[in-house]
Design an enzyme around this catalytic site. Structure first.
Site, PDB file in Angstrom:
ATOM      1  N   HIS A  63       0.825  -1.104   0.105  1.00 36.68           N
ATOM      2  CA  HIS A  63      -0.055  -0.084   0.024  1.00 36.68           C
ATOM      3  C   HIS A  63       0.896   1.361  -0.059  1.00 36.68           C
ATOM      4  O   HIS A  63       0.890   2.014  -1.012  1.00 36.68           O
ATOM      5  CB  HIS A  63      -0.878   0.030   1.036  1.00 36.68           C
ATOM      6  CG  HIS A  63      -1.703  -1.332   1.514  1.00 36.68           C
ATOM      7  ND1 HIS A  63      -2.872  -1.436   0.397  1.00 36.68           N
ATOM      8  CD2 HIS A  63      -1.769  -2.236   2.391  1.00 36.68           C
ATOM      9  CE1 HIS A  63      -3.427  -2.618   1.076  1.00 36.68           C
ATOM     10  NE2 HIS A  63      -2.968  -3.193   1.976  1.00 36.68           N
ATOM     11  N   ASP A  64       1.456   1.377   1.141  1.00 35.98           N
ATOM     12  CA  ASP A  64       2.029   2.855   1.206  1.00 35.98           C
ATOM     13  C   ASP A  64       3.095   3.307   0.261  1.00 35.98           C
ATOM     14  O   ASP A  64       3.139   4.633  -0.006  1.00 35.98           O
ATOM     15  CB  ASP A  64       2.537   2.887   2.762  1.00 35.98           C
ATOM     16  CG  ASP A  64       1.465   2.976   3.808  1.00 35.98           C
ATOM     17  OD1 ASP A  64       0.329   3.297   3.499  1.00 35.98           O
ATOM     18  OD2 ASP A  64       1.870   2.585   4.897  1.00 35.98           O
TER      19      ASP A  64
END
Ligand code: BDR
Ligand code: CA
Length: 313
Positions: free
Chosen positions: A241-242
């Site tokens: 994700h990040d």
């Protein structure tokens, strides 16, 4: 010219990869790392950021601890996906340098005002509490931030913490609502995009061949997520994700984004933190960008090459 940014995060195994990517990238100027309670409590995310900058050999980048709890909810936590202390099963690291005394929101205000208007990007990898607090304390900040690139939200993918919400937005929906209601341009990379970026066996193995501490740490984070996703969710390859936020800043062409007006559900218990993404707005008046597609191969290639270039040859 280097791109200037501040990273607000809650490390977190995927935050860790995002931080190590940013700190290794020669074309990024990371002014500071601010941390927030999210995956694990705020004091721990601040300690984790100090560990990660040390592993990156970047103790020149200051770390500021931020909000311990969301604006008006009890703190959540996602230790089962990140390990009890937030960095998977990483062996304990003694840090040489601690975080600063100034709070995250104070540091955000000071640092953004210390630069020319619209020259600092704010990358947000956790709940938006610090950013909302800074904008409350100093509303003029909205006209000075170049853009916010945040990981958060879900539309076509559905949620990962409830049926309709993604963790970062769900953890502090009021903060996300406040931030998305300001004039700051926001790019939101939600699960619709990040679920396309999977840490496959081959991609992890490629990072494992790089001989450096940051690369070994990234590989350890990816292996931890692989084990956890296989056990808890039943997915073979974990989504990353990040780090998509940093990849977007470095190479926006790796993503497809659509102009949108994004609003956050803050009242309903059932759909708390849902991101209502309205595409039926004129492109030139849409305040936000919503990511719909990601080039996973391109994102992993960027991570692998950036970590390789920074490794001792
Ligand atoms: C987000 O939630 C956190 O657990 C991760 O670090 C990421 O920021 C994904 O939904
Ligand atoms: Ca995070």
């Amino acid at each position: 010219m280097k791109k200037t940014l501040i990273i607000d995060c809650d490390p977190g195994v995927d935050d860790a990869t995002g931080l190590l990517l940013a700190l290794a990238a020669p074309d990024l100027d990371v002014l500071a790392v601010t941390t927030v309670g999210g995956n694990v409590p705020a004091a721990q995310t601040a300690r984790n950021a100090c560990i990660l900058r040390q592993i990156a050999g970047r103790e020149d980048v200051p770390v500021f601890m931020g909000a311990e709890q969301p604006l008006r909810r009890a703190p959540a936590g996602a230790g089962e996906f990140h390990g009890a202390e937030g960095l998977g099963d990483l062996a304990p690291v003694e840090t040489r340098q601690s975080y600063e005394a100034e709070t995250a929101s104070e540091a955000l205000i000071r640092l953004i005002h210390s630069r020319e208007p619209k020259t600092v990007t704010l990358v947000v990898m956790g709940p938006m509490t610090n950013v909302a607090l800074a904008l409350r304390q100093d509303p003029s900040l909205a006209d000075r931030i170049q853009q916010i690139i945040a990981m958060g939200g879900a539309r076509s993918e559905g949620g990962n913490i409830t049926a309709s919400a993604e963790f970062n937005i769900w953890a502090d929906p009021d903060a996300a609502h406040e931030v998305l209601s300001t004039s700051v341009p926001v790019v939101l990379l939600g699960l619709d995009a990040t679920h396309q970026v999977r840490a496959t066996e081959e991609r992890i193995a490629a990072i494992e061949t790089i001989d450096s501490d940051p690369a070994r740490t990234v590989a350890a984070m990816l292996r931890f997520s692989q084990r956890v996703e296989r056990t808890i969710v039943g997915w073979d390859a974990a989504p990353l994700h990040d780090p998509c936020t940093i990849a977007y800043l470095m190479r926006p062409e790796l993503f497809e984004v659509c102009p949108a007006h994004i609003r956050i559900e803050t009242e309903s218990d059932l759909t708390r933190g849902h991101t209502a993404v309205e595409f039926r707005v004129a492109a030139d008046s849409a305040p936000h960008l919503w990511a719909t597609k990601a080039d996973a191969e391109g994102v992993f290639d960027l991570i692998t090459r950036t970590l390789s270039d920074g490794a001792i040859k």
